[in-house]
Design a protein around this motif. Structure first.
Motif, PDB file in Angstrom:
ATOM      1  N   MET A  22       0.829  -1.205   0.000  1.00 34.18           N
ATOM      2  CA  MET A  22       0.000   0.000   0.000  1.00 34.18           C
ATOM      3  C   MET A  22       0.864   1.255   0.000  1.00 34.18           C
ATOM      4  SD  MET A  22      -3.035  -1.053   2.632  1.00 34.18           S
ATOM      5  CE  MET A  22      -3.735   0.583   2.701  1.00 34.18           C
ATOM      6  N   HIS A  25       1.961   2.625  -3.370  1.00 31.97           N
ATOM      7  CA  HIS A  25       0.958   3.382  -4.117  1.00 31.97           C
ATOM      8  C   HIS A  25       0.672   4.730  -3.467  1.00 31.97           C
ATOM      9  CE1 HIS A  25      -0.144   0.241  -6.953  1.00 31.97           C
ATOM     10  NE2 HIS A  25       0.011  -0.614  -5.951  1.00 31.97           N
ATOM     11  N   GLY A  26       0.829   4.822  -2.174  1.00 31.42           N
ATOM     12  CA  GLY A  26       0.509   6.052  -1.469  1.00 31.42           C
ATOM     13  C   GLY A  26       1.609   7.091  -1.487  1.00 31.42           C
ATOM     14  N   TYR A  27       2.869   6.647  -1.525  1.00 28.55           N
ATOM     15  CA  TYR A  27       3.984   7.600  -1.462  1.00 28.55           C
ATOM     16  C   TYR A  27       4.012   8.564  -2.649  1.00 28.55           C
ATOM     17  CZ  TYR A  27       8.636   9.463  -0.731  1.00 28.55           C
ATOM     18  OH  TYR A  27       9.692  10.316  -0.537  1.00 28.55           O
ATOM     19  N   LYS A  29       1.501   9.630  -4.341  1.00 29.93           N
ATOM     20  CA  LYS A  29       0.376  10.544  -4.133  1.00 29.93           C
ATOM     21  C   LYS A  29       0.716  11.567  -3.051  1.00 29.93           C
ATOM     22  CE  LYS A  29      -3.299   7.442  -5.618  1.00 29.93           C
ATOM     23  NZ  LYS A  29      -2.581   6.221  -5.929  1.00 29.93           N
ATOM     24  N   LEU A  30       1.434  11.145  -2.017  1.00 32.57           N
ATOM     25  CA  LEU A  30       1.866  12.072  -0.969  1.00 32.57           C
ATOM     26  C   LEU A  30       2.788  13.135  -1.540  1.00 32.57           C
ATOM     27  CD1 LEU A  30       1.940  12.640   2.159  1.00 32.57           C
ATOM     28  CD2 LEU A  30       4.050  11.316   2.155  1.00 32.57           C
ATOM     29  N   ALA A  56      -7.194   9.972  -0.547  1.00 35.40           N
ATOM     30  CA  ALA A  56      -6.444   8.842  -1.100  1.00 35.40           C
ATOM     31  C   ALA A  56      -5.100   8.692  -0.394  1.00 35.40           C
ATOM     32  CB  ALA A  56      -6.239   9.028  -2.602  1.00 35.40           C
ATOM     33  N   VAL A  57      -4.439   9.808  -0.087  1.00 32.09           N
ATOM     34  CA  VAL A  57      -3.169   9.761   0.644  1.00 32.09           C
ATOM     35  C   VAL A  57      -3.392   9.195   2.038  1.00 32.09           C
ATOM     36  CG1 VAL A  57      -1.395  11.199   1.715  1.00 32.09           C
ATOM     37  CG2 VAL A  57      -2.021  11.577  -0.666  1.00 32.09           C
ATOM     38  N   GLU A  60      -4.062   5.343   1.582  1.00 29.83           N
ATOM     39  CA  GLU A  60      -2.994   4.520   1.034  1.00 29.83           C
ATOM     40  C   GLU A  60      -1.647   4.716   1.727  1.00 29.83           C
ATOM     41  OE1 GLU A  60      -2.771   5.041  -3.169  1.00 29.83           O
ATOM     42  OE2 GLU A  60      -4.829   4.383  -3.484  1.00 29.83           O
ATOM     43  N   PHE A  61      -1.456   5.811   2.424  1.00 29.88           N
ATOM     44  CA  PHE A  61      -0.160   6.047   3.067  1.00 29.88           C
ATOM     45  C   PHE A  61      -0.269   5.987   4.586  1.00 29.88           C
ATOM     46  CE2 PHE A  61       3.458   8.576   4.530  1.00 29.88           C
ATOM     47  CZ  PHE A  61       4.474   7.949   3.850  1.00 29.88           C
TER      48      PHE A  61
END
Length: 70
Positions: A22, A25-27, A29-30, A56-57, A60-61
């Protein structure tokens, strides 16, 4: 009754693996959220692209880190 050690190790590996996947995918977006470029993100809830990207961040983060921590 005490749980077997292998079960604990298996759950740890599952938690680390799921959280790690996860995070990958989140990094990005961060980085996009705190970057200098204008935010272009799908407005999937109708609340605006910035709020949608922030949610979303978070999912996922931030939640991935919480999963890893257990």
């Amino acid at each position: 009754m005490k749980k077997p050690v292998l079960e604990d190790i298996g759950l740890l590996v599952l938690r680390l693996g799921a959280g790690g996947m996860m995070l990958t995918h989140g990094y990005p977006k961060l980085l996009r959220l705190f970057g200098d470029e204008p935010i272009k993100f799908m407005d999937f809830l109708g609340v605006g692209p910035v709020v949608s990207l922030s949610l979303a961040v978070f999912a996922e983060f931030i939640c991935a880190i919480l999963i890893i921590l257990g």
